[in-house]
Motif scaffolding. Structure first.
Motif, PDB file in Angstrom:
ATOM      1  N   GLY A   1       7.514  73.780   0.775  1.00  0.00           N
ATOM      2  CA  GLY A   1       6.690  74.337  -0.745  1.00  0.00           C
ATOM      3  C   GLY A   1       7.207  74.934  -1.076  1.00  0.00           C
ATOM      4  O   GLY A   1       7.820  75.919  -0.186  1.00  0.00           O
ATOM      5  N   GLU A   2       8.106  74.962  -2.839  1.00  0.00           N
ATOM      6  CA  GLU A   2       8.772  76.113  -3.233  1.00  0.00           C
ATOM      7  C   GLU A   2       7.874  77.351  -3.941  1.00  0.00           C
ATOM      8  O   GLU A   2       6.685  77.546  -4.192  1.00  0.00           O
ATOM      9  N   GLY A   3       8.268  78.782  -3.507  1.00  0.00           N
ATOM     10  CA  GLY A   3       7.314  79.941  -3.936  1.00  0.00           C
ATOM     11  C   GLY A   3       6.548  80.003  -2.897  1.00  0.00           C
ATOM     12  O   GLY A   3       6.841  80.705  -1.870  1.00  0.00           O
ATOM     13  N   ALA A   4       4.953  81.117  -2.911  1.00  0.00           N
ATOM     14  CA  ALA A   4       4.463  81.564  -2.105  1.00  0.00           C
ATOM     15  C   ALA A   4       3.777  80.176  -1.325  1.00  0.00           C
ATOM     16  O   ALA A   4       3.509  80.954  -0.256  1.00  0.00           O
ATOM     17  N   ALA A   5       3.172  79.201  -2.079  1.00  0.00           N
ATOM     18  CA  ALA A   5       2.301  78.372  -1.566  1.00  0.00           C
ATOM     19  C   ALA A   5       3.035  77.180  -0.741  1.00  0.00           C
ATOM     20  O   ALA A   5       3.599  76.798  -1.477  1.00  0.00           O
ATOM     21  N   PHE A   6       2.895  76.579   0.874  1.00  0.00           N
ATOM     22  CA  PHE A   6       2.993  75.238   1.038  1.00  0.00           C
ATOM     23  C   PHE A   6       1.971  74.613  -0.051  1.00  0.00           C
ATOM     24  O   PHE A   6       2.557  73.148  -0.955  1.00  0.00           O
ATOM     25  N   SER A   7       0.879  74.817  -0.314  1.00  0.00           N
ATOM     26  CA  SER A   7       0.350  73.747  -1.289  1.00  0.00           C
ATOM     27  C   SER A   7      -1.473  73.799  -0.773  1.00  0.00           C
ATOM     28  O   SER A   7      -2.193  74.996  -0.282  1.00  0.00           O
ATOM     29  N   SER A   8      -2.139  74.977  -2.813  1.00  0.00           N
ATOM     30  CA  SER A   8      -3.276  75.154  -2.412  1.00  0.00           C
ATOM     31  C   SER A   8      -4.302  73.549  -2.456  1.00  0.00           C
ATOM     32  O   SER A   8      -5.685  74.149  -2.609  1.00  0.00           O
ATOM     33  N   GLY A   9      -3.528  72.681  -2.328  1.00  0.00           N
ATOM     34  CA  GLY A   9      -5.257  71.698  -2.235  1.00  0.00           C
ATOM     35  C   GLY A   9      -5.318  71.242  -4.044  1.00  0.00           C
ATOM     36  O   GLY A   9      -4.520  71.168  -4.709  1.00  0.00           O
ATOM     37  N   GLY A  10      -6.514  71.821  -4.098  1.00  0.00           N
ATOM     38  CA  GLY A  10      -7.048  71.091  -5.491  1.00  0.00           C
ATOM     39  C   GLY A  10      -7.324  72.085  -6.502  1.00  0.00           C
ATOM     40  O   GLY A  10      -7.356  73.391  -5.765  1.00  0.00           O
ATOM     41  N   ASN A  11      -7.390  71.796  -7.543  1.00  0.00           N
ATOM     42  CA  ASN A  11      -6.453  72.696  -8.353  1.00  0.00           C
ATOM     43  C   ASN A  11      -7.924  73.480  -8.623  1.00  0.00           C
ATOM     44  O   ASN A  11      -8.877  72.481  -9.442  1.00  0.00           O
ATOM     45  N   VAL A  12      -8.845  74.470  -8.580  1.00  0.00           N
ATOM     46  CA  VAL A  12     -10.186  74.969  -9.020  1.00  0.00           C
ATOM     47  C   VAL A  12     -10.479  75.087 -10.265  1.00  0.00           C
ATOM     48  O   VAL A  12     -11.615  74.827 -10.743  1.00  0.00           O
ATOM     49  N   LYS A  13      -9.874  75.705 -10.961  1.00  0.00           N
ATOM     50  CA  LYS A  13      -9.702  75.304 -12.593  1.00  0.00           C
ATOM     51  C   LYS A  13     -10.383  73.769 -13.096  1.00  0.00           C
ATOM     52  O   LYS A  13     -11.245  73.918 -14.236  1.00  0.00           O
ATOM     53  N   GLU A  14      -9.343  73.248 -12.314  1.00  0.00           N
ATOM     54  CA  GLU A  14     -10.090  71.606 -13.076  1.00  0.00           C
ATOM     55  C   GLU A  14     -11.023  71.339 -12.310  1.00  0.00           C
ATOM     56  O   GLU A  14     -12.063  70.783 -12.670  1.00  0.00           O
ATOM     57  N   MET A  15     -11.454  71.476 -11.108  1.00  0.00           N
ATOM     58  CA  MET A  15     -13.250  71.356 -10.816  1.00  0.00           C
ATOM     59  C   MET A  15     -14.044  72.127 -11.293  1.00  0.00           C
ATOM     60  O   MET A  15     -15.082  71.106 -12.044  1.00  0.00           O
ATOM     61  N   ARG A  16     -13.679  72.789 -12.013  1.00  0.00           N
ATOM     62  CA  ARG A  16     -15.019  73.660 -12.987  1.00  0.00           C
ATOM     63  C   ARG A  16     -14.691  73.297 -13.734  1.00  0.00           C
ATOM     64  O   ARG A  16     -15.915  73.669 -14.675  1.00  0.00           O
ATOM     65  N   ASP A  17     -13.505  73.038 -14.829  1.00  0.00           N
ATOM     66  CA  ASP A  17     -14.079  72.521 -15.965  1.00  0.00           C
ATOM     67  C   ASP A  17     -13.901  71.125 -16.579  1.00  0.00           C
ATOM     68  O   ASP A  17     -14.106  69.915 -16.854  1.00  0.00           O
ATOM     69  N   ARG A  18     -14.795  70.165 -14.686  1.00  0.00           N
ATOM     70  CA  ARG A  18     -14.251  68.964 -14.742  1.00  0.00           C
ATOM     71  C   ARG A  18     -13.701  68.203 -15.521  1.00  0.00           C
ATOM     72  O   ARG A  18     -13.653  66.540 -16.257  1.00  0.00           O
ATOM     73  N   GLN A  19     -11.938  68.729 -14.600  1.00  0.00           N
ATOM     74  CA  GLN A  19     -11.269  67.373 -15.687  1.00  0.00           C
ATOM     75  C   GLN A  19      -9.992  66.939 -14.537  1.00  0.00           C
ATOM     76  O   GLN A  19     -10.619  67.215 -12.985  1.00  0.00           O
ATOM     77  N   GLY A  20      -9.093  66.054 -14.647  1.00  0.00           N
ATOM     78  CA  GLY A  20      -8.785  64.848 -14.075  1.00  0.00           C
ATOM     79  C   GLY A  20      -9.872  64.377 -12.877  1.00  0.00           C
ATOM     80  O   GLY A  20     -10.617  64.126 -13.184  1.00  0.00           O
ATOM     81  N   ILE A  21      -8.657  64.216 -12.127  1.00  0.00           N
ATOM     82  CA  ILE A  21     -10.337  63.428 -10.780  1.00  0.00           C
ATOM     83  C   ILE A  21     -11.184  63.871 -10.604  1.00  0.00           C
ATOM     84  O   ILE A  21     -12.272  63.540  -9.887  1.00  0.00           O
ATOM     85  N   PHE A  22     -12.141  65.280 -10.930  1.00  0.00           N
ATOM     86  CA  PHE A  22     -12.851  65.650 -10.824  1.00  0.00           C
ATOM     87  C   PHE A  22     -14.279  65.522 -11.731  1.00  0.00           C
ATOM     88  O   PHE A  22     -14.883  65.858 -12.633  1.00  0.00           O
ATOM     89  N   SER A  23     -13.523  64.881 -13.024  1.00  0.00           N
ATOM     90  CA  SER A  23     -13.678  64.236 -14.340  1.00  0.00           C
ATOM     91  C   SER A  23     -14.607  62.765 -14.395  1.00  0.00           C
ATOM     92  O   SER A  23     -14.568  62.191 -13.384  1.00  0.00           O
ATOM     93  N   GLY A  24     -15.735  62.931 -15.142  1.00  0.00           N
ATOM     94  CA  GLY A  24     -16.607  61.374 -15.326  1.00  0.00           C
ATOM     95  C   GLY A  24     -17.928  61.495 -13.798  1.00  0.00           C
ATOM     96  O   GLY A  24     -17.814  62.129 -13.643  1.00  0.00           O
ATOM     97  N   SER A  25     -18.245  60.583 -14.166  1.00  0.00           N
ATOM     98  CA  SER A  25     -18.943  60.190 -13.501  1.00  0.00           C
ATOM     99  C   SER A  25     -19.458  60.165 -11.980  1.00  0.00           C
ATOM    100  O   SER A  25     -18.042  60.017 -12.011  1.00  0.00           O
ATOM    101  N   SER A  26     -19.906  59.975 -11.713  1.00  0.00           N
ATOM    102  CA  SER A  26     -20.125  60.084  -9.352  1.00  0.00           C
ATOM    103  C   SER A  26     -19.298  58.583  -9.425  1.00  0.00           C
ATOM    104  O   SER A  26     -18.290  58.911  -8.324  1.00  0.00           O
ATOM    105  N   MET A  27     -20.127  57.733  -9.666  1.00  0.00           N
ATOM    106  CA  MET A  27     -18.708  56.808  -9.631  1.00  0.00           C
ATOM    107  C   MET A  27     -16.965  56.328 -10.157  1.00  0.00           C
ATOM    108  O   MET A  27     -16.240  56.284  -9.471  1.00  0.00           O
ATOM    109  N   THR A  28     -17.078  57.199 -11.043  1.00  0.00           N
ATOM    110  CA  THR A  28     -15.972  57.554 -11.496  1.00  0.00           C
ATOM    111  C   THR A  28     -15.071  58.232 -10.299  1.00  0.00           C
ATOM    112  O   THR A  28     -14.338  58.567 -10.268  1.00  0.00           O
TER     113      THR A  28
END
Length: 272
Positions: free
Chosen positions: A62-89
């Motif tokens: 990784g470039e910078g401070a981290a190798f990888s933080s994994g999932g974007n927690v702000k996207e989880m909070r806002d139900r965006q991207g991969i974390f959006s939609g119904s359970s099936m979605t």
């Protein structure tokens, strides 16, 4: 002829003397795997490496401070991207999104080295665990932290971690979600080595170059055998070993290795 390198968006790719270096370049989000194109960049790089005979080893960092933080927690909070939609979605987005990484990593025909420069958290830690070898900076921190966010290792981390450190230790790390510093990661066998930050890439390249100096065909066949050994029974595995060995004995590289050994010189492999 070397195949053209893939066009990457959030990472850079270099190739030198059979060693490829993939660097994640989204330090603004600590190289998160969601909300960036890093999943597609990793997949494109693995496909390119498999199809490029001039590549013997792939190093990821990784470039910078981290190798990888994994999932974007702000996207989880806002139900965006991969974390959006119904359970099936969401389950479908996992299968067609981040879960492509473990499948591609398991199909990799070359050794993979994680050069862990900083925190590797959640899916970022799992990505490192999917590699064959991990070298850590003294500033690295790792953690199977999904349970701290009320979720599970949706990228397959529970499959990889217990194969790396054993079930009991994997259970403790996964059920508590605690962070592990570089010293403990070395003690647990998560890291092969720990270096000072300035020596991380040089040491990773040194190890990669040592592997890349071997017969290209033998390296790739050995990698495939080691992965088959994790999931097949002994009789079928031995049959595959016999087939691969028959192929290896008929390569020019095998004859070059024998001649070099008898002549007390370094071999020069042509990948044939």
């Amino acid at each position: 002829m070397t195949m053209a390198m893939p066009q990457l968006t959030d990472a850079t790719l270099e190739l030198s003397e059979r060693v490829a270096l993939l660097t994640f370049c989204r330090n603004d989000v600590r190289n998160a795997l969601t909300g960036t194109t890093l999943v597609d960049d990793i997949l494109a790089t693995l496909d390119w490496a498999n199809r490029t005979p001039e590549v013997s080893v792939l190093v990821m960092t990784g470039e910078g401070a981290a190798f990888s933080s994994g999932g974007n927690v702000k996207e989880m909070r806002d139900r965006q991207g991969i974390f959006s939609g119904s359970s099936m979605t969401i389950q479908d987005q996992y299968r067609r999104g981040i879960q492509r990484i473990p499948l591609a990593m398991e199909r990799a025909e070359i050794p993979l080295i994680a050069s862990v420069n900083g925190p590797a958290i959640g899916a970022g830690f799992d990505l490192a665990c999917m590699c064959d070898i991990r070298i850590g900076s003294s500033e690295a921190v790792v953690g199977e932290t999904f349970i701290n966010l009320g979720i599970i290792p949706g990228d397959g981390g529970a499959w990889f971690l217990q194969r790396l450190v054993g079930y009991q230790r994997a259970a403790e790390l996964t059920f508590t979600g605690r962070l592990v510093d570089a010293t403990e990661a070395l003690k647990l066998g998560i890291f092969l080595e720990v270096t000072e930050p300035t020596q991380l890439i040089p040491r990773s390249h040194e190890l990669a170059s040592r592997i890349a100096s071997k017969s290209p065909h033998a390296v790739r066949m050995t990698k495939r055998l080691m992965k088959h050994a994790q999931r097949g029974d002994l009789a079928d595995f031995l049959d595959l070993c016999a087939c691969f060995q028959g192929m290896a004995h008929h390569t020019d590289d095998h004859r070059e290795a024998i001649n070099a050994f008898l002549e007390k010189r370094a071999p020069v492999y042509a990948g044939r």
